[in-house]
Design an enzyme around this catalytic site. Structure first.
Site, PDB file in Angstrom:
ATOM      1  N   SER A  82       0.808  -1.226   0.000  1.00 37.54           N
ATOM      2  CA  SER A  82       0.000   0.000   0.000  1.00 37.54           C
ATOM      3  C   SER A  82       0.834   1.266   0.000  1.00 37.54           C
ATOM      4  CB  SER A  82      -0.874   0.048   1.256  1.00 37.54           C
ATOM      5  OG  SER A  82      -1.850  -0.929   1.212  1.00 37.54           O
ATOM      6  N   ARG A 171       1.767 -12.320   7.830  1.00 35.98           N
ATOM      7  CA  ARG A 171       0.840 -11.515   7.027  1.00 35.98           C
ATOM      8  C   ARG A 171       1.463 -11.208   5.664  1.00 35.98           C
ATOM      9  NH1 ARG A 171      -3.665  -8.377   8.467  1.00 35.98           N
ATOM     10  NH2 ARG A 171      -3.933  -6.364   7.461  1.00 35.98           N
ATOM     11  N   ARG A 287       9.088   0.991   6.832  1.00 37.82           N
ATOM     12  CA  ARG A 287       7.778   1.553   6.442  1.00 37.82           C
ATOM     13  C   ARG A 287       7.142   2.287   7.616  1.00 37.82           C
ATOM     14  NH1 ARG A 287       2.751  -1.302   3.260  1.00 37.82           N
ATOM     15  NH2 ARG A 287       1.118  -0.505   4.630  1.00 37.82           N
ATOM     16  N   ASP A 289       3.719   3.507   8.302  1.00 39.65           N
ATOM     17  CA  ASP A 289       2.377   3.568   8.899  1.00 39.65           C
ATOM     18  C   ASP A 289       2.254   2.829  10.216  1.00 39.65           C
ATOM     19  OD1 ASP A 289       2.582   1.152   7.532  1.00 39.65           O
ATOM     20  OD2 ASP A 289       0.558   1.206   6.692  1.00 39.65           O
ATOM     21  N   LYS A 362      -7.330   2.241   6.362  1.00 40.94           N
ATOM     22  CA  LYS A 362      -6.768   2.661   5.071  1.00 40.94           C
ATOM     23  C   LYS A 362      -6.831   4.176   4.880  1.00 40.94           C
ATOM     24  CE  LYS A 362      -5.949  -1.541   3.512  1.00 40.94           C
ATOM     25  NZ  LYS A 362      -4.590  -2.037   3.263  1.00 40.94           N
ATOM     26  N   ASP A 431      -7.961  -6.447   0.484  1.00 38.00           N
ATOM     27  CA  ASP A 431      -6.694  -6.520   1.194  1.00 38.00           C
ATOM     28  C   ASP A 431      -6.857  -6.981   2.646  1.00 38.00           C
ATOM     29  OD1 ASP A 431      -3.793  -5.953   1.153  1.00 38.00           O
ATOM     30  OD2 ASP A 431      -4.392  -4.713   2.846  1.00 38.00           O
ATOM     31  N   HIS A 502       0.355 -10.130  -0.003  1.00 39.30           N
ATOM     32  CA  HIS A 502       0.120  -9.536  -1.319  1.00 39.30           C
ATOM     33  C   HIS A 502       0.727 -10.445  -2.379  1.00 39.30           C
ATOM     34  CE1 HIS A 502       0.159  -5.317   0.763  1.00 39.30           C
ATOM     35  NE2 HIS A 502      -0.837  -6.083   1.158  1.00 39.30           N
TER      36      HIS A 502
HETATM   37  O1  3PG Z   1       0.570  -3.571   6.927  1.00 37.41           O
HETATM   38  C1  3PG Z   1      -0.108  -4.443   6.414  1.00 37.41           C
HETATM   39  O2  3PG Z   1      -1.300  -4.634   6.701  1.00 37.41           O
HETATM   40  C2  3PG Z   1       0.554  -5.383   5.438  1.00 37.41           C
HETATM   41  O3  3PG Z   1       1.860  -5.652   5.840  1.00 37.41           O
HETATM   42  C3  3PG Z   1       0.618  -4.761   4.093  1.00 37.41           C
HETATM   43  O4  3PG Z   1      -0.630  -4.342   3.664  1.00 37.41           O
HETATM   44  P1  3PG Z   1      -0.840  -2.946   2.946  1.00 37.41           P
HETATM   45  O5  3PG Z   1       0.424  -2.644   2.229  1.00 37.41           O
HETATM   46  O6  3PG Z   1      -1.977  -3.231   1.994  1.00 37.41           O
HETATM   47  O7  3PG Z   1      -1.202  -1.965   3.973  1.00 37.41           O
HETATM   48 MN    MN Z   2      -2.865  -1.968  -0.066  1.00 41.01          MN
HETATM   49 MN    MN Z   3      -2.214  -5.354   2.562  1.00 38.35          MN
END
Ligand code: 3PG
Ligand code: MN
Ligand code: MN
Length: 560
Positions: A82, A171, A287, A289, A362, A431, A502
C-alpha cells in the site's frame, strides 16, 4: 531543475473541455488480476460492477504493474504494497523506496556515518541497544537481512549489549514462518555472543496484536508492546524466544499475526531486556504507517494515549523518519525518499477541490501515502478528508464487509453535492480480509467492494462525471500458496496452505463515465505501464496536461 518548475498546469489540448466534471477515483486495496481459479476470490465472488468494466469497454480497461521496480522496490521479486502503491499513484513518479534506500545505506556503510547512528552510538558504552521491529523477509515493513546487517554493524561500531524485540509476521509471509526467522536470528545472536557481545532476544508478540497498529485505530495494541518492550511485563514468560514462539503457536487458534506478547526472562524470572534510562532504541522497520504510533510513545514527552508507567530517557532513532511533517522521529538512520510535487499538491494549486475518504485502517493510504507521506491538507479551503472508524478488536474475516458501503455512501454524497472536482476513496476489503487467509470471508469482502463501486459509479452517472477504478497491488485474487507449476500446496491432511500476503500480479484500471469524451482510450504503446502512470492520467481527466517529469499518461484522444 525542480525549482524552475511551475506549479501551474497547462490545459489539456483535447480534454480541456472535461474541466469541471467530477472525477471519482476508486482504489480497491489488494485487488489484482489473475487467472480464474477457486482460490481467486475476486473471480469466485459475485462482482457485476467490476465485471461490466472489464467486459464493457476493451479500450478503457487494462492492466498495470503494481510491484517491484515499477513502484521503486529493490527487485521485481518484491510484491507491491500500500505504501509504495499509493505513493506511486499519487506522485506520478517512481522513487527509490525505503527498502532500497536502507539496502544502499547498509551496503555502502553510510548508515554508520549518519547523524542518526552517531546519536544512538553515544549510549553504547554504558547502555543497551534495543532493536524493535517486524521479523520477516516480507520486504513490506522490514527485512530480516537488513536487521542481520544492522546487528553486525552496530556491534562492529561499539554496541556491547543488544536486545531484540520482535514482532512476528504471518501476514506478508506465510503463517508459521516465525519459527524459522527466530531460529535464523538466534544463530546470529549466538555468533555475536561468541564474539563477546551480550546479544539476546528480549520480547515479542504478533504484529497485529502487539505494537504495529496504524492510524491510531487501537492504542491498546501499542500498549501491549510497550508493556513488554519497555516495562518487561507480559502475560507469557519464556527463557528463550524459539520456545516462546513454538509454545504459543501450540494453541490451535494461534497464528503469527496475533501471537500474544511475551518477555524473555532469566532463571530467576526477571525480564532480561526492559528499556531503561541511558539505553538506545532503534525501530528497524522502514515503512512508516505501523511505526508512527510507537514512535510517538517513545518520543513524545506529553502523551496521553495510554499510561506508559515509565518514560525512560533514551536515545531513539527510526530506521527512517516516518513522518516528515511531524518530524517523527527526530533522529533516523536513513533519510526517507523525498516525494515531491505530488498530483495532490499540483491539483490543489490549480484549484481542484478534493474529497478523500476511507475507513481508519486505510485512511492514511488515500491521504498520507497518496500525498507522498505528508500529513494534512495542501489547501484546507479546497480539500476535505473524511475517516470512517474501522471496527476494532476483531479480525476482519469476522466482519468482511467492513465499511465499504459506508465509504461509498460518503463518496456518493460528496459527488452529488457537486462541491468537489475529485472524490477519492480506498475500499479495503480485498486486502484486509485477504490478509486473514480466510477464503470464504474474502469472497464476501470482494462482493462488498463491488457493491461499493456500484454506488460510486451510479453517482458519477447521475452527475455526468468521470471515473477511474484501479487498485494498489494484488492480494484477494490469489489466496493459496502454490508450487512452481502453480498448483496449490496441501499439507498431509489435504488442507491448502492459505496465502495471506500480497502478490506480484498486475492490477486493473478502468476509466469511463458520461463525462468522458467518446474518443478517450488507453494508449497501446505503454505495455509496461504501472501505478505511477495513473497520476498523469487523472490530471488529464481533470482537463490538465501532466508535468513533463511525470510518468506518461495512459490515455489518448482519438477522433470519433
Ligand atoms: O501492513 C499491512 O497490513 C501489510 O503488511 C501490508 O498491507 P498494505 O500494504 O496493503 O497496507
Ligand atoms: Mn494496499
Ligand atoms: Mn495489505
Amino acid at each position: 531543475m525542480a525549482e524552475a518548475r511551475r506549479w501551474e498546469l497547462a490545459g489539456h489540448r483535447r480534454l480541456g473541455k472535461g474541466k469541471g466534471k467530477v472525477v471519482g477515483v476508486v482504489v480497491l486495496d489488494g485487488w489484482g488480476e489473475a487467472a480464474p481459479d477457486p482460490f481467486n476470490c475476486i473471480h469466485v465472488a459475485d462482482t457485476p460492477a467490476l465485471d461490466a468494466l472489464k467486459k464493457g469497454a476493451p479500450e478503457r480497461w487494462r492492466l498495470i504493474k503494481a510491484h517491484g521496480t515499477a513502484v521503486g522496490l529493490p527487485t521485481d521479486d518484491d510484491m507491491g504494497n500500500s505504501e509504495v502503491g499509493h505513493n506511486a499513484l499519487g506522485a506520478g513518479q517512481i522513487y527509490a523506496q525505503g527498502a532500497k534506500l536502507v539496502d544502499m545505506a547498509l551496503a555502502s556503510g553510510k548508515i554508520y556515518e549518519g547523524e542518526g547512528f552517531k546519536y544512538i552510538q553515544q549510549c553504547f558504552d554504558k547502555g543497551t541497544l534495543h532493536l524493535i521491529g517486524l521479523l520477516s523477509d516480507g520486504g513490506v515493513h522490514s527485512r530480516i537481512d537488513q536487521l542481520q546487517l544492522l546487528l553486525k554493524g552496530a556491534s562492529d561500531h561499539g554496541a556491547k549489549r543488544i536486545r531484540v524485540h520482535i514482532l512476528t509476521d504471518g501476514r506478508d509471509v506465510l503463517d508459521g514462518s516465525s519459527v524459522r526467522f527466530v531460529e535464523m536470528l538466534e544463530n546470529d545472536l549466538a555468533k555475536l555472543r561468541d564474539k563477546g557481545v551480550d546479544a539476546r532476544f528480549a520480547s515479542g508478540g504478533g504484529r497485529m496484536y502487539v505494537t504495529m497498529d496504524r492510524y491510531e485505530n487501537d492504542w491498546q495494541v501499542v500498549k501491549r508492546g510497550w508493556d513488554a518492550q519497555v516495562l518487561g511485563e507480559a502475560p507469557h514468560k519464556f527463557q528463550n524466544a524459539l520456545e516462546a514462539v513454538k509454545k504459543l503457536r501450540e494453541d490451535p487458534k494461534a497464528n503469527d499475526q496475533y501471537l500474544p506478547p511475551f518477555v524473555i526472562v532469566d532463571e530467576r524470572g526477571s525480564p532480561i531486556g526492559p528499556i531503561v534510562d541511558g539505553d538506545a532504541v532503534v525501530t528497524f522497520n522502514f515503512r512508516a504507517d505501523r511505526m508512527v504510533m510507537l514512535a510517538k510513545a517513545l518520543e513524545y514527552e506529553n502523551f496521553d494515549k495510554f499510561d506508559r508507567v515509565r518514560f525512560p530517557k533514551i536515545r531513539y532513532a527510526g530506521m527512517l523518519q516516518y513522518d516528515g511533517e511531524l518530524k517523527l522521529p527526530r533522529h533516523f538512520l536513513v533519510a526517507p525518499p523525498e516525494i515531491e510535487r505530488t498530483s495532490g499538491e499540483y491539483l490543489a494549486r490549480n484549484g481542484i477541490r478534493t474529497y478523500a475518504c476511507s475507513e481508519t485502517v486505510k485512511f492514511g493510504h488515500v491521504t498520507f501515502f497518496w500525498n507522498g507521506n505528508r500529513s494534512g491538507y495542501f489547501n484546507p479551503n479546497l480539500e476535505k478528508y473524511e475517516e470512517i472508524p474501522s471496527d476494532i478488536g476483531i479480525p476482519f474475516n469476522e466482519q468482511p464487509k467492513m465499511k465499504a458501503v459506508e465509504i461509498a455512501e460518503k463518496a456518493r454524497d460528496a459527488i452529488l453535492s457537486r462541491k468537489y472536482d475529485q472524490v477519492r476513496v480506498n475500499i479495503a476489503n480485498g486486502d484486509m480480509v485477504g490478509h486473514t487467509g480466510d477464503i470464504e470471508a474474502t469472497i464476501i469482502g470482494c462482493k462488498a467492494a463491488d457493491d461499493a463501486v456500484k454506488i460510486i459509479l451510479d453517482a458519477i452517472e447521475q452527475v455526468g462525471g468521470i471515473f477511474v477504478v484501479t487498485a494498489d497491488h494484488g492480494n484477494a485474487e490469489d489466496m493459496v500458496k502454490r508450487d512452481k507449476s502453480g498448483k496449490p500446496l496441501r499439507d498431509e491432511d489435504g488442507n491448502v496452505q492459505p496465502l495471506t500476503s500480497h502478490t506480484l500480479n498486475p492490477v486493473p484500471i478502468a476509466i469511463g463515465g458520461p463525462g468522458l469524451q467518446p474518443g478517450v482510450r488507453f494508449r497501446s504503446e505503454l505495455p509496461s505501464a504501472g501505478l505511477a502512470n495513473v497520476a498523469a492520467t487523472v490530471m488529464n481527466l481533470h482537463g490538465f496536461e501532466a508535468p513533463d517529469h511525470y510518468e506518461p499518461t495512459l490515455i489518448e484522444v482519438v477522433d470519433k
